[in-house]
Write a protein that holds these residues in place. Structure first.
Motif, PDB file in Angstrom:
ATOM      1  N   VAL A 190    -102.846 -49.376  -6.854  1.00  0.00           N
ATOM      2  CA  VAL A 190    -104.070 -50.195  -6.759  1.00  0.00           C
ATOM      3  C   VAL A 190    -104.500 -50.801  -8.091  1.00  0.00           C
ATOM      4  O   VAL A 190    -105.307 -51.728  -8.115  1.00  0.00           O
ATOM      5  CB  VAL A 190    -105.252 -49.394  -6.147  1.00  0.00           C
ATOM      6  CG1 VAL A 190    -104.981 -49.052  -4.703  1.00  0.00           C
ATOM      7  CG2 VAL A 190    -105.587 -48.164  -6.968  1.00  0.00           C
ATOM      8  N   ARG A 191    -103.975 -50.275  -9.191  1.00  0.00           N
ATOM      9  CA  ARG A 191    -104.429 -50.745 -10.504  1.00  0.00           C
ATOM     10  C   ARG A 191    -104.141 -52.250 -10.668  1.00  0.00           C
ATOM     11  O   ARG A 191    -103.187 -52.780 -10.068  1.00  0.00           O
ATOM     12  CB  ARG A 191    -103.782 -49.962 -11.652  1.00  0.00           C
ATOM     13  CG  ARG A 191    -102.282 -50.057 -11.758  1.00  0.00           C
ATOM     14  CD  ARG A 191    -101.810 -49.953 -13.191  1.00  0.00           C
ATOM     15  NE  ARG A 191    -101.955 -51.203 -13.870  1.00  0.00           N
ATOM     16  CZ  ARG A 191    -100.982 -52.133 -13.918  1.00  0.00           C
ATOM     17  NH1 ARG A 191     -99.830 -51.967 -13.301  1.00  0.00           N
ATOM     18  NH2 ARG A 191    -101.193 -53.262 -14.590  1.00  0.00           N
ATOM     19  N   GLY A 192    -105.036 -52.888 -11.416  1.00  0.00           N
ATOM     20  CA  GLY A 192    -104.763 -54.292 -11.735  1.00  0.00           C
ATOM     21  C   GLY A 192    -105.251 -55.283 -10.691  1.00  0.00           C
ATOM     22  O   GLY A 192    -105.082 -56.476 -10.854  1.00  0.00           O
ATOM     23  N   ARG A 193    -105.876 -54.762  -9.612  1.00  0.00           N
ATOM     24  CA  ARG A 193    -106.402 -55.672  -8.577  1.00  0.00           C
ATOM     25  C   ARG A 193    -107.879 -55.393  -8.400  1.00  0.00           C
ATOM     26  O   ARG A 193    -108.300 -54.232  -8.494  1.00  0.00           O
ATOM     27  CB  ARG A 193    -105.721 -55.374  -7.237  1.00  0.00           C
ATOM     28  CG  ARG A 193    -104.340 -55.921  -7.134  1.00  0.00           C
ATOM     29  CD  ARG A 193    -103.834 -55.793  -5.712  1.00  0.00           C
ATOM     30  NE  ARG A 193    -103.406 -54.445  -5.384  1.00  0.00           N
ATOM     31  CZ  ARG A 193    -103.559 -53.891  -4.183  1.00  0.00           C
ATOM     32  NH1 ARG A 193    -104.187 -54.533  -3.218  1.00  0.00           N
ATOM     33  NH2 ARG A 193    -103.110 -52.673  -3.947  1.00  0.00           N
ATOM     34  N   PHE A 194    -108.647 -56.425  -8.082  1.00  0.00           N
ATOM     35  CA  PHE A 194    -110.070 -56.214  -7.839  1.00  0.00           C
ATOM     36  C   PHE A 194    -110.299 -55.759  -6.396  1.00  0.00           C
ATOM     37  O   PHE A 194    -109.692 -56.286  -5.463  1.00  0.00           O
ATOM     38  CB  PHE A 194    -110.868 -57.498  -8.078  1.00  0.00           C
ATOM     39  CG  PHE A 194    -111.104 -57.776  -9.539  1.00  0.00           C
ATOM     40  CD1 PHE A 194    -111.910 -56.935 -10.295  1.00  0.00           C
ATOM     41  CD2 PHE A 194    -110.530 -58.880 -10.154  1.00  0.00           C
ATOM     42  CE1 PHE A 194    -112.142 -57.195 -11.644  1.00  0.00           C
ATOM     43  CE2 PHE A 194    -110.752 -59.143 -11.498  1.00  0.00           C
ATOM     44  CZ  PHE A 194    -111.559 -58.297 -12.240  1.00  0.00           C
ATOM     45  N   PHE A 195    -111.194 -54.765  -6.238  1.00  0.00           N
ATOM     46  CA  PHE A 195    -111.644 -54.309  -4.927  1.00  0.00           C
ATOM     47  C   PHE A 195    -113.159 -54.499  -4.883  1.00  0.00           C
ATOM     48  O   PHE A 195    -113.775 -54.795  -5.904  1.00  0.00           O
ATOM     49  CB  PHE A 195    -111.286 -52.821  -4.732  1.00  0.00           C
ATOM     50  CG  PHE A 195    -109.808 -52.587  -4.604  1.00  0.00           C
ATOM     51  CD1 PHE A 195    -109.214 -52.444  -3.351  1.00  0.00           C
ATOM     52  CD2 PHE A 195    -108.995 -52.543  -5.730  1.00  0.00           C
ATOM     53  CE1 PHE A 195    -107.847 -52.250  -3.229  1.00  0.00           C
ATOM     54  CE2 PHE A 195    -107.624 -52.358  -5.618  1.00  0.00           C
ATOM     55  CZ  PHE A 195    -107.058 -52.200  -4.358  1.00  0.00           C
ATOM     56  N   ASP A 196    -113.718 -54.296  -3.706  1.00  0.00           N
ATOM     57  CA  ASP A 196    -115.165 -54.495  -3.578  1.00  0.00           C
ATOM     58  C   ASP A 196    -115.879 -53.158  -3.369  1.00  0.00           C
ATOM     59  O   ASP A 196    -115.458 -52.340  -2.558  1.00  0.00           O
ATOM     60  CB  ASP A 196    -115.446 -55.411  -2.376  1.00  0.00           C
ATOM     61  CG  ASP A 196    -116.925 -55.566  -2.139  1.00  0.00           C
ATOM     62  OD1 ASP A 196    -117.545 -56.353  -2.870  1.00  0.00           O
ATOM     63  OD2 ASP A 196    -117.474 -54.867  -1.268  1.00  0.00           O
ATOM     64  N   TYR A 197    -116.941 -52.954  -4.123  1.00  0.00           N
ATOM     65  CA  TYR A 197    -117.852 -51.843  -3.828  1.00  0.00           C
ATOM     66  C   TYR A 197    -119.261 -52.439  -3.797  1.00  0.00           C
ATOM     67  O   TYR A 197    -119.792 -52.824  -4.842  1.00  0.00           O
ATOM     68  CB  TYR A 197    -117.753 -50.724  -4.892  1.00  0.00           C
ATOM     69  CG  TYR A 197    -118.838 -49.695  -4.748  1.00  0.00           C
ATOM     70  CD1 TYR A 197    -118.737 -48.665  -3.810  1.00  0.00           C
ATOM     71  CD2 TYR A 197    -120.009 -49.787  -5.510  1.00  0.00           C
ATOM     72  CE1 TYR A 197    -119.764 -47.749  -3.650  1.00  0.00           C
ATOM     73  CE2 TYR A 197    -121.040 -48.875  -5.350  1.00  0.00           C
ATOM     74  CZ  TYR A 197    -120.913 -47.863  -4.426  1.00  0.00           C
ATOM     75  OH  TYR A 197    -121.940 -46.970  -4.258  1.00  0.00           O
ATOM     76  N   LYS A 198    -119.815 -52.571  -2.607  1.00  0.00           N
ATOM     77  CA  LYS A 198    -121.168 -53.122  -2.446  1.00  0.00           C
ATOM     78  C   LYS A 198    -121.354 -54.442  -3.197  1.00  0.00           C
ATOM     79  O   LYS A 198    -122.351 -54.623  -3.895  1.00  0.00           O
ATOM     80  CB  LYS A 198    -122.203 -52.127  -2.938  1.00  0.00           C
ATOM     81  CG  LYS A 198    -122.379 -50.905  -2.105  1.00  0.00           C
ATOM     82  CD  LYS A 198    -123.538 -50.140  -2.694  1.00  0.00           C
ATOM     83  CE  LYS A 198    -124.089 -49.070  -1.856  1.00  0.00           C
ATOM     84  NZ  LYS A 198    -125.330 -48.525  -2.385  1.00  0.00           N
ATOM     85  N   GLY A 199    -120.365 -55.303  -3.113  1.00  0.00           N
ATOM     86  CA  GLY A 199    -120.484 -56.596  -3.788  1.00  0.00           C
ATOM     87  C   GLY A 199    -120.153 -56.551  -5.272  1.00  0.00           C
ATOM     88  O   GLY A 199    -120.223 -57.573  -5.950  1.00  0.00           O
ATOM     89  N   ILE A 200    -119.807 -55.372  -5.782  1.00  0.00           N
ATOM     90  CA  ILE A 200    -119.427 -55.236  -7.204  1.00  0.00           C
ATOM     91  C   ILE A 200    -117.894 -55.242  -7.272  1.00  0.00           C
ATOM     92  O   ILE A 200    -117.234 -54.608  -6.447  1.00  0.00           O
ATOM     93  CB  ILE A 200    -119.959 -53.904  -7.791  1.00  0.00           C
ATOM     94  CG1 ILE A 200    -121.478 -53.789  -7.617  1.00  0.00           C
ATOM     95  CG2 ILE A 200    -119.571 -53.758  -9.261  1.00  0.00           C
ATOM     96  CD1 ILE A 200    -122.031 -52.400  -7.943  1.00  0.00           C
ATOM     97  N   LYS A 201    -117.357 -55.947  -8.267  1.00  0.00           N
ATOM     98  CA  LYS A 201    -115.894 -55.992  -8.402  1.00  0.00           C
ATOM     99  C   LYS A 201    -115.405 -54.709  -9.083  1.00  0.00           C
ATOM    100  O   LYS A 201    -115.843 -54.397 -10.196  1.00  0.00           O
ATOM    101  CB  LYS A 201    -115.483 -57.193  -9.247  1.00  0.00           C
ATOM    102  CG  LYS A 201    -115.674 -58.516  -8.542  1.00  0.00           C
ATOM    103  CD  LYS A 201    -115.056 -59.649  -9.353  1.00  0.00           C
ATOM    104  CE  LYS A 201    -115.080 -60.940  -8.583  1.00  0.00           C
ATOM    105  NZ  LYS A 201    -116.434 -61.348  -8.175  1.00  0.00           N
ATOM    106  N   VAL A 202    -114.517 -54.003  -8.401  1.00  0.00           N
ATOM    107  CA  VAL A 202    -113.986 -52.735  -8.945  1.00  0.00           C
ATOM    108  C   VAL A 202    -112.538 -52.950  -9.390  1.00  0.00           C
ATOM    109  O   VAL A 202    -111.707 -53.377  -8.597  1.00  0.00           O
ATOM    110  CB  VAL A 202    -113.996 -51.618  -7.878  1.00  0.00           C
ATOM    111  CG1 VAL A 202    -113.429 -50.317  -8.448  1.00  0.00           C
ATOM    112  CG2 VAL A 202    -115.396 -51.389  -7.335  1.00  0.00           C
ATOM    113  N   MET A 203    -112.282 -52.652 -10.650  1.00  0.00           N
ATOM    114  CA  MET A 203    -110.914 -52.723 -11.177  1.00  0.00           C
ATOM    115  C   MET A 203    -110.422 -51.296 -11.448  1.00  0.00           C
ATOM    116  O   MET A 203    -110.866 -50.656 -12.399  1.00  0.00           O
ATOM    117  CB  MET A 203    -110.912 -53.540 -12.482  1.00  0.00           C
ATOM    118  CG  MET A 203    -109.603 -53.513 -13.241  1.00  0.00           C
ATOM    119  SD  MET A 203    -108.208 -54.183 -12.316  1.00  0.00           S
ATOM    120  CE  MET A 203    -108.565 -55.929 -12.308  1.00  0.00           C
ATOM    121  N   PRO A 204    -109.522 -50.786 -10.607  1.00  0.00           N
ATOM    122  CA  PRO A 204    -108.963 -49.468 -10.912  1.00  0.00           C
ATOM    123  C   PRO A 204    -107.887 -49.597 -12.004  1.00  0.00           C
ATOM    124  O   PRO A 204    -107.127 -50.563 -12.011  1.00  0.00           O
ATOM    125  CB  PRO A 204    -108.300 -49.037  -9.587  1.00  0.00           C
ATOM    126  CG  PRO A 204    -108.671 -50.075  -8.577  1.00  0.00           C
ATOM    127  CD  PRO A 204    -109.029 -51.316  -9.333  1.00  0.00           C
TER     128      PRO A 204
END
Ligand code: URA
Length: 234
Positions: A190-204
């Motif tokens: 999952v690293r290196g991709r943006f995910f969504d947490y409540k409209g916040i961009k999460v970068m693992p």
């Protein structure tokens, strides 16, 4: 969602959210009835409507001398989090280690020194961003946090994130990524991709402690944080 008596915008959004839930129960179609929709509305109703849901200080006070899980027995200090309460970027780690437990601050040991270098390479300082962990007390022998410990502590991280309302979260390692993505993930996938947490961009990305053991992975982390830097406000 809790109705805010002194925030009319939050009250309207809450009514709207309840109406959407009712419509979903009645079988109405044509919108996304998943929890994500309600989380985004909840976020608007709190921080985004110009009224911070609660301050970090209030959350810390509520945490108190926490005994919600067994980790209180072995801790020296609760490690709540440090940095800018209005940060655009929050780093979330796993949980305190020996040094953090002694000093009551996140990421102050060897992994923390490496994190500081990463932050500085991003042309930021530790007081511009916010740093915290999924769990707030050190597990014995630095073992991985157990599900009951995460379950007890994660609501406080959620409240911290609601309060700060950052644009970006950098999830350091699989414990933080699992908690924020709400599923079991391999950090290498999952690293290196943006995910969504409540409209916040999460970068693992990889945890700095992992980088200390595998320095060749530093370039991956550098690539990941550069993706944040590219779209972050200067
Ligand atoms: N590792 C973490 O995940 N968090 C800290 O605060 C320190 C080390």
């Amino acid at each position: 969602m809790q109705k805010s008596l002194n925030n009319p915008v939050a009250a309207v959004i809450e009514d709207f959210s309840n109406t959407l839930r009712f419509m979903a129960r009645c079988g109405c179609k044509g919108y996304d009835p998943s929890e994500r929709t309600y989380r985004i509305l909840e976020d608007w109703a709190s921080a985004k409507s110009g009224c911070r849901s609660e301050t970090l200080e209030q959350i810390r006070n509520d945490l108190g001398d926490c005994r919600r899980c067994k980790l209180w027995k072995g801790r020296t200090n609760i490690v709540f989090g440090t940095g800018n309460p209005d940060a655009q970027l929050v780093f979330v780690g796993e949980g305190p280690g020996y040094d953090e437990d002694r000093q009551g601050e996140p990421f102050v040991g060897r992994a923390g020194q490496l994190l500081t270098k990463i932050i500085e390479a991003m042309k930021l300082s530790r007081d511009q961003i916010y740093i915290c962990n999924v769990i707030k007390c050190r597990p014995p022998e630095n073992r991985n946090p157990q599900p009951d410990e995460i379950k007890a502590c994660f609501p406080f991280l959620k409240r911290q994130l609601d309060s700060i309302s950052p644009d970006f979260i950098c999830a350091l390692g699989s414990v933080a990524a699992n908690a924020l993505l709400e599923k079991e993930v391999f950090i290498s996938r999952v690293r290196g991709r943006f995910f969504d947490y409540k409209g916040i961009k999460v970068m693992p990305t990889y945890h700095p402690a992992y980088l200390l053991r595998n320095p060749v992975k530093k370039k991956d982390v550098w690539e990941d944080v550069q993706k944040i830097m590219k779209i972050m406000d200067p």
